[in-house]
Design a protein around this motif. Sequence first.
Motif, mmCIF file in Angstrom:
data_model
loop_
_atom_site.group_PDB
_atom_site.id
_atom_site.type_symbol
_atom_site.label_atom_id
_atom_site.label_comp_id
_atom_site.label_asym_id
_atom_site.label_seq_id
_atom_site.Cartn_x
_atom_site.Cartn_y
_atom_site.Cartn_z
ATOM 1 N N CYS A 174 -7.925 3.476 3.348
ATOM 2 C CA CYS A 174 -6.650 4.201 3.334
ATOM 3 C C CYS A 174 -5.494 3.309 3.768
ATOM 4 O O CYS A 174 -4.373 3.785 3.909
ATOM 5 C CB CYS A 174 -6.752 5.435 4.223
ATOM 6 S SG CYS A 174 -7.286 5.072 5.895
ATOM 7 N N CYS A 175 -5.749 2.020 4.037
ATOM 8 C CA CYS A 175 -4.686 1.119 4.491
ATOM 9 C C CYS A 175 -4.015 0.458 3.288
ATOM 10 O O CYS A 175 -4.225 -0.719 3.006
ATOM 11 C CB CYS A 175 -5.252 0.074 5.445
ATOM 12 S SG CYS A 175 -5.813 0.768 7.003
ATOM 13 N N SER A 176 -3.194 1.214 2.599
ATOM 14 C CA SER A 176 -2.571 0.713 1.361
ATOM 15 C C SER A 176 -1.254 -0.008 1.656
ATOM 16 O O SER A 176 -0.710 0.098 2.764
ATOM 17 C CB SER A 176 -2.293 1.882 0.428
ATOM 18 O OG SER A 176 -1.327 2.719 1.031
ATOM 19 N N GLU A 191 -0.971 -10.049 0.221
ATOM 20 C CA GLU A 191 0.061 -9.472 -0.639
ATOM 21 C C GLU A 191 -0.614 -8.908 -1.876
ATOM 22 O O GLU A 191 -0.481 -9.454 -2.970
ATOM 23 C CB GLU A 191 1.126 -10.511 -0.971
ATOM 24 C CG GLU A 191 1.929 -10.928 0.255
ATOM 25 C CD GLU A 191 3.107 -11.821 -0.062
ATOM 26 O OE1 GLU A 191 3.310 -12.135 -1.235
ATOM 27 O OE2 GLU A 191 3.812 -12.212 0.885
ATOM 28 N N ASP A 192 -1.395 -7.857 -1.681
ATOM 29 C CA ASP A 192 -2.023 -7.178 -2.819
ATOM 30 C C ASP A 192 -1.771 -5.679 -2.648
ATOM 31 O O ASP A 192 -0.769 -5.295 -2.076
ATOM 32 C CB ASP A 192 -3.523 -7.527 -2.892
ATOM 33 C CG ASP A 192 -4.247 -7.242 -1.573
ATOM 34 O OD1 ASP A 192 -3.653 -6.595 -0.689
ATOM 35 O OD2 ASP A 192 -5.401 -7.662 -1.420
ATOM 36 N N GLY A 193 -2.668 -4.868 -3.117
ATOM 37 C CA GLY A 193 -2.426 -3.427 -3.023
ATOM 38 C C GLY A 193 -2.708 -2.843 -1.658
ATOM 39 O O GLY A 193 -2.431 -1.670 -1.412
ATOM 40 N N GLU A 194 -3.257 -3.666 -0.746
ATOM 41 C CA GLU A 194 -3.583 -3.155 0.594
ATOM 42 C C GLU A 194 -2.427 -3.432 1.551
ATOM 43 O O GLU A 194 -1.536 -4.218 1.263
ATOM 44 C CB GLU A 194 -4.847 -3.858 1.124
ATOM 45 C CG GLU A 194 -6.040 -3.852 0.178
ATOM 46 C CD GLU A 194 -6.608 -2.462 -0.055
ATOM 47 O OE1 GLU A 194 -6.298 -1.554 0.738
ATOM 48 O OE2 GLU A 194 -7.342 -2.296 -1.036
ATOM 49 N N PHE A 232 -0.430 -1.879 18.231
ATOM 50 C CA PHE A 232 0.373 -0.657 18.273
ATOM 51 C C PHE A 232 0.801 -0.325 16.843
ATOM 52 O O PHE A 232 1.623 -1.015 16.252
ATOM 53 C CB PHE A 232 1.562 -0.840 19.215
ATOM 54 C CG PHE A 232 1.100 -1.183 20.614
ATOM 55 C CD1 PHE A 232 0.482 -0.222 21.396
ATOM 56 C CD2 PHE A 232 1.210 -2.477 21.095
ATOM 57 C CE1 PHE A 232 0.006 -0.535 22.670
ATOM 58 C CE2 PHE A 232 0.744 -2.805 22.359
ATOM 59 C CZ PHE A 232 0.134 -1.831 23.147
ATOM 60 N N LYS A 233 0.216 0.736 16.326
ATOM 61 C CA LYS A 233 0.352 1.067 14.906
ATOM 62 C C LYS A 233 1.389 2.180 14.714
ATOM 63 O O LYS A 233 1.728 2.891 15.670
ATOM 64 C CB LYS A 233 -1.000 1.525 14.367
ATOM 65 C CG LYS A 233 -2.119 0.512 14.563
ATOM 66 C CD LYS A 233 -3.429 1.071 14.070
ATOM 67 C CE LYS A 233 -4.671 0.340 14.503
ATOM 68 N NZ LYS A 233 -4.662 -0.737 15.424
ATOM 69 N N PRO A 234 1.826 2.365 13.476
ATOM 70 C CA PRO A 234 2.757 3.470 13.218
ATOM 71 C C PRO A 234 2.093 4.827 13.473
ATOM 72 O O PRO A 234 0.865 4.954 13.388
ATOM 73 C CB PRO A 234 3.064 3.326 11.719
ATOM 74 C CG PRO A 234 2.642 1.963 11.344
ATOM 75 C CD PRO A 234 1.548 1.564 12.282
ATOM 76 N N MET A 235 2.919 5.818 13.734
ATOM 77 C CA MET A 235 2.407 7.170 14.017
ATOM 78 C C MET A 235 1.534 7.681 12.874
ATOM 79 O O MET A 235 0.473 8.266 13.111
ATOM 80 C CB MET A 235 3.589 8.131 14.224
ATOM 81 C CG MET A 235 3.164 9.542 14.540
ATOM 82 S SD MET A 235 4.542 10.575 15.039
ATOM 83 C CE MET A 235 5.454 10.683 13.534
ATOM 84 N N PHE A 236 1.949 7.446 11.667
ATOM 85 C CA PHE A 236 1.188 7.964 10.520
ATOM 86 C C PHE A 236 -0.219 7.370 10.482
ATOM 87 O O PHE A 236 -1.196 8.077 10.192
ATOM 88 C CB PHE A 236 1.945 7.650 9.221
ATOM 89 C CG PHE A 236 1.467 8.464 8.061
ATOM 90 C CD1 PHE A 236 1.830 9.805 7.956
ATOM 91 C CD2 PHE A 236 0.660 7.914 7.091
ATOM 92 C CE1 PHE A 236 1.370 10.574 6.884
ATOM 93 C CE2 PHE A 236 0.206 8.674 6.027
ATOM 94 C CZ PHE A 236 0.570 10.006 5.926
ATOM 95 N N CYS A 237 -0.336 6.094 10.789
ATOM 96 C CA CYS A 237 -1.663 5.443 10.801
ATOM 97 C C CYS A 237 -2.525 6.036 11.920
ATOM 98 O O CYS A 237 -3.713 6.291 11.726
ATOM 99 C CB CYS A 237 -1.529 3.945 11.028
ATOM 100 S SG CYS A 237 -0.626 3.102 9.726
ATOM 101 N N LEU A 238 -1.927 6.229 13.084
ATOM 102 C CA LEU A 238 -2.706 6.734 14.224
ATOM 103 C C LEU A 238 -3.147 8.171 14.010
ATOM 104 O O LEU A 238 -4.214 8.583 14.453
ATOM 105 C CB LEU A 238 -1.884 6.631 15.512
ATOM 106 C CG LEU A 238 -1.809 5.238 16.131
ATOM 107 C CD1 LEU A 238 -0.851 5.241 17.318
ATOM 108 C CD2 LEU A 238 -3.177 4.758 16.577
#
Length: 171
Positions: free
Chosen positions: A71-73, A100-103, A116-122
């Motif tokens: 899910c890490c696009s 630098e691809d689709g991920e 420290f990741k973005p809120m959406f990732c967490l």
Amino acid sequence: MQDLYGTTIQARLGVAHRLHSGLAPELGANEAVAGMLAQAGLLQRELSGIMADLDFGSLCSVCGARAGGGCCSSFMAGENDVIQLLINLLAGVCVRILREDGECCFLGERGCLLLFKPMFCLNYNCRHIRQTAGPAPMHRLDQGVGRLLQQQYGLEQLLLEFLRQRGTLTG
Ligand code: SF4
Ligand code: SF4
């Protein structure tokens, strides 16, 4: 003046690096920032422990190894903002573009580069994760995520105020 909301992740990372280069000693000597960063580190390690108990690492690495499986696009990379990237730099993470691809550009061979990741990732857990873990462990996970996000938010506000007082921000 710095633009915190550059359109590309490369632009935001560039701003974060410039802020870090110019302000790291001053921010390191700031007791409030250092205290909040240390507490964020504790909460991040606590969350990592919870995730390890749930065996997220193997669940996600099996999934992520499949083409288009994780899910890490690259779209998710756009959730990272300058201040949150700056927090990672202050915590000693060598934040850089890994691919630098689709991920997501921060997804390395051993998972996410960021502490420290973005809120959406967490906050994101797929159905597979939720069903495998079950309600009680997911509740424990949600509580750990909530504590860390609250701390990250407080630290972000503190850094924004610091930058505003120095006239470093455009807004
Ligand atoms: S959260 Fe779910 S979709 Fe995302 S990498 Fe892990 S197992 Fe795959
Ligand atoms: S968890 Fe990390 S690698 Fe995955 S999308 Fe978020 S920032 Fe990118």
